[in-house]
Scaffold this motif. Structure first.
Motif, short mmCIF file in Angstrom:
data_model
loop_
_atom_site.label_atom_id
_atom_site.label_comp_id
_atom_site.label_asym_id
_atom_site.label_seq_id
_atom_site.Cartn_x
_atom_site.Cartn_y
_atom_site.Cartn_z
N TYR A 181 5.65 -27.86 -7.69
CA TYR A 181 5.28 -26.45 -7.71
C TYR A 181 4.58 -26.16 -6.39
CZ TYR A 181 6.49 -26.98 -12.56
OH TYR A 181 7.19 -27.24 -13.72
N VAL A 182 5.16 -25.23 -5.62
CA VAL A 182 4.69 -24.95 -4.27
C VAL A 182 4.08 -23.56 -4.25
CG1 VAL A 182 5.33 -24.79 -1.84
CG2 VAL A 182 6.52 -26.42 -3.34
N VAL A 183 2.79 -23.49 -3.89
CA VAL A 183 2.09 -22.21 -3.83
C VAL A 183 2.23 -21.65 -2.42
CG1 VAL A 183 -0.15 -21.05 -4.04
CG2 VAL A 183 0.44 -22.94 -5.59
N SER A 184 2.91 -20.51 -2.31
CA SER A 184 3.11 -19.88 -1.01
C SER A 184 3.56 -18.44 -1.19
CB SER A 184 4.16 -20.64 -0.20
OG SER A 184 4.44 -19.96 1.01
N VAL A 230 8.71 -22.24 -6.44
CA VAL A 230 7.71 -21.56 -5.61
C VAL A 230 6.89 -20.64 -6.49
CG1 VAL A 230 7.33 -19.98 -3.68
CG2 VAL A 230 9.16 -21.68 -3.55
N LEU A 231 5.56 -20.78 -6.39
CA LEU A 231 4.62 -19.90 -7.08
C LEU A 231 4.09 -18.91 -6.05
CD1 LEU A 231 2.59 -22.58 -9.11
CD2 LEU A 231 4.67 -21.39 -9.80
N ASN A 232 4.48 -17.64 -6.16
CA ASN A 232 4.09 -16.69 -5.13
C ASN A 232 3.41 -15.44 -5.69
OD1 ASN A 232 6.25 -15.40 -6.27
ND2 ASN A 232 7.54 -15.43 -4.45
N GLY A 233 2.94 -15.54 -6.91
CA GLY A 233 2.25 -14.41 -7.53
C GLY A 233 0.75 -14.63 -7.54
N ASP A 234 0.12 -14.24 -8.62
CA ASP A 234 -1.31 -14.44 -8.83
C ASP A 234 -1.56 -15.94 -9.01
OD1 ASP A 234 -3.81 -14.88 -10.16
OD2 ASP A 234 -3.83 -12.78 -10.79
N VAL A 235 -2.17 -16.57 -8.01
CA VAL A 235 -2.33 -18.04 -8.01
C VAL A 235 -3.06 -18.54 -9.25
CG1 VAL A 235 -3.39 -19.98 -6.78
CG2 VAL A 235 -2.26 -18.18 -5.50
N VAL A 236 -4.17 -17.90 -9.58
CA VAL A 236 -4.97 -18.36 -10.73
C VAL A 236 -4.17 -18.24 -12.02
CG1 VAL A 236 -7.06 -17.93 -12.08
CG2 VAL A 236 -7.14 -17.80 -9.58
N LYS A 237 -3.51 -17.12 -12.20
CA LYS A 237 -2.71 -16.91 -13.41
C LYS A 237 -1.57 -17.91 -13.49
CE LYS A 237 -0.07 -13.33 -15.80
NZ LYS A 237 0.47 -11.97 -15.73
N GLU A 238 -0.85 -18.09 -12.38
CA GLU A 238 0.32 -18.98 -12.39
C GLU A 238 -0.08 -20.44 -12.59
OE1 GLU A 238 3.02 -18.31 -9.16
OE2 GLU A 238 3.75 -16.47 -10.09
N ILE A 239 -1.19 -20.86 -11.99
CA ILE A 239 -1.60 -22.26 -12.15
C ILE A 239 -2.20 -22.49 -13.53
CG2 ILE A 239 -3.14 -24.06 -11.27
CD1 ILE A 239 -2.55 -22.96 -8.46
N SER A 240 -2.88 -21.50 -14.08
CA SER A 240 -3.38 -21.61 -15.46
C SER A 240 -2.21 -21.77 -16.42
CB SER A 240 -4.22 -20.38 -15.83
OG SER A 240 -5.36 -20.30 -15.02
N GLU A 241 -1.15 -20.99 -16.17
CA GLU A 241 0.05 -21.09 -17.00
C GLU A 241 0.73 -22.45 -16.81
OE1 GLU A 241 2.90 -20.44 -19.70
OE2 GLU A 241 1.13 -19.17 -19.38
N LEU A 242 0.75 -22.93 -15.57
CA LEU A 242 1.32 -24.25 -15.28
C LEU A 242 0.59 -25.34 -16.06
CD1 LEU A 242 3.32 -25.89 -13.48
CD2 LEU A 242 1.47 -26.04 -11.80
N LYS A 243 -0.73 -25.24 -16.11
CA LYS A 243 -1.51 -26.23 -16.87
C LYS A 243 -1.17 -26.19 -18.36
CE LYS A 243 -5.81 -27.20 -16.00
NZ LYS A 243 -7.25 -27.19 -15.68
N ARG A 244 -0.85 -25.01 -18.86
CA ARG A 244 -0.49 -24.89 -20.28
C ARG A 244 0.88 -25.49 -20.57
NH1 ARG A 244 -3.63 -20.23 -19.87
NH2 ARG A 244 -1.91 -18.90 -19.16
N LYS A 245 1.81 -25.36 -19.62
CA LYS A 245 3.18 -25.80 -19.92
C LYS A 245 3.50 -27.24 -19.53
CE LYS A 245 6.02 -24.30 -16.04
NZ LYS A 245 7.08 -23.43 -15.57
N VAL A 246 2.76 -27.80 -18.57
CA VAL A 246 3.02 -29.19 -18.16
C VAL A 246 2.19 -30.14 -19.01
CG1 VAL A 246 2.76 -30.86 -16.28
CG2 VAL A 246 3.63 -28.58 -15.79
N ASP A 247 2.82 -31.18 -19.49
CA ASP A 247 2.13 -32.18 -20.29
C ASP A 247 1.89 -33.41 -19.42
OD1 ASP A 247 1.00 -33.57 -22.39
OD2 ASP A 247 2.93 -34.18 -23.23
N GLY A 248 0.66 -33.58 -18.94
CA GLY A 248 0.34 -34.74 -18.12
C GLY A 248 -0.36 -34.34 -16.84
N GLU A 249 -0.45 -35.28 -15.91
CA GLU A 249 -1.18 -35.06 -14.66
C GLU A 249 -0.35 -34.26 -13.66
OE1 GLU A 249 -2.38 -38.87 -13.17
OE2 GLU A 249 -3.89 -39.14 -14.73
N ILE A 250 -1.02 -33.29 -13.04
CA ILE A 250 -0.43 -32.49 -11.97
C ILE A 250 -1.17 -32.86 -10.70
CG2 ILE A 250 0.06 -30.17 -11.13
CD1 ILE A 250 -0.37 -29.25 -14.13
N LEU A 251 -0.55 -33.67 -9.86
CA LEU A 251 -1.21 -34.18 -8.65
C LEU A 251 -1.19 -33.15 -7.54
CD1 LEU A 251 0.10 -37.83 -8.10
CD2 LEU A 251 -2.16 -37.12 -8.90
#
Length: 199
Positions: free
Chosen positions: A95-98, A111-132
């Motif tokens: 997942y690339v923030v730009s 590519v994550l190009n919207g509201d960074v906080v919202k998109e990464i919060s959503e990413l944390k909800r949908k990914v099961d495990g470590e996000i390096l």
């Protein structure tokens, strides 16, 4: 639920800038100057183990381009890491923030190009495990400021640079962490793992 993990090589005074010396920073190149032999062998083993256990990578645009330029042009043959690590980095979901990047070059990249906080919060909800998170030192302050980081892993190199960008250059307040583990890597590196205290 995903767990965001910042994984970084740092100097003893916390500098993360230009470890390979390719940016032209006057004190860059410290990775190769202060690691070798058993240090490098154990560092590669730790790095590989971490990547194999991760569920995804979260990268800033510049860091994504840096990795892609090196790994995709050489079939992942980076001399500092194992083929196993390189293959994992190429195949793992990324997942690339730009706000400007259109083509992330990688396969399996979003590519994550919207509201960074919202998109990464959503990413944390949908990914099961470590996000390096590797590098990404424009993204990292935002992750820290918004309390999105769960764990910090630092490999500390035995050198003090005195100047240069640090992993914690910009925080508006104190951040409390709990030490999870510490261990020696090779003969001269130390690996620290911390968890962030959540309010």
């Amino acid at each position: 639920m995903g767990k965001i993990v910042i994984s970084s090589n740092v100097t003893l005074d916390g500098v993360v800038r230009d470890p390979d010396g390719e940016e032209g920073f006057e004190r860059g190149g410290w990775f190769h100057q202060f690691v070798g032999g058993k240090d490098l062998e154990d560092w590669v083993a730790r790095e590989t183990e971490e990547a194999l256990a991760a569920a995804a990578l979260l990268l800033g645009g510049r860091t994504s381009e840096w990795f892609a330029a090196r790994m995709l042009s050489r079939d992942g043959a980076d001399v500092r890491v194992s083929p196993e690590w390189a293959n994992r980095v190429k195949s793992i979901p990324k997942y690339v923030v730009s706000s400007t990047l259109e083509d992330p070059q990688w396969s399996n990249a979003t590519v994550l190009n919207g509201d960074v906080v919202k998109e990464i919060s959503e990413l944390k909800r949908k990914v099961d495990g470590e996000i390096l998170v590797y590098g990404s030192y424009q993204l990292v302050p935002t992750l820290l400021e918004q309390d999105l980081v769960d764990e910090l892993r630092l490999v500390v190199f035995p050198v003090v640079l005195g100047i240069g960008q640090r992993v914690f250059d910009e925080t508006s307040d104190k951040k409390a962490l709990n030490l999870v583990s510490t261990r020696k890597i090779g003969d001269g590196l130390v690996f620290y793992t911390y968890e962030f205290e959540k309010n």
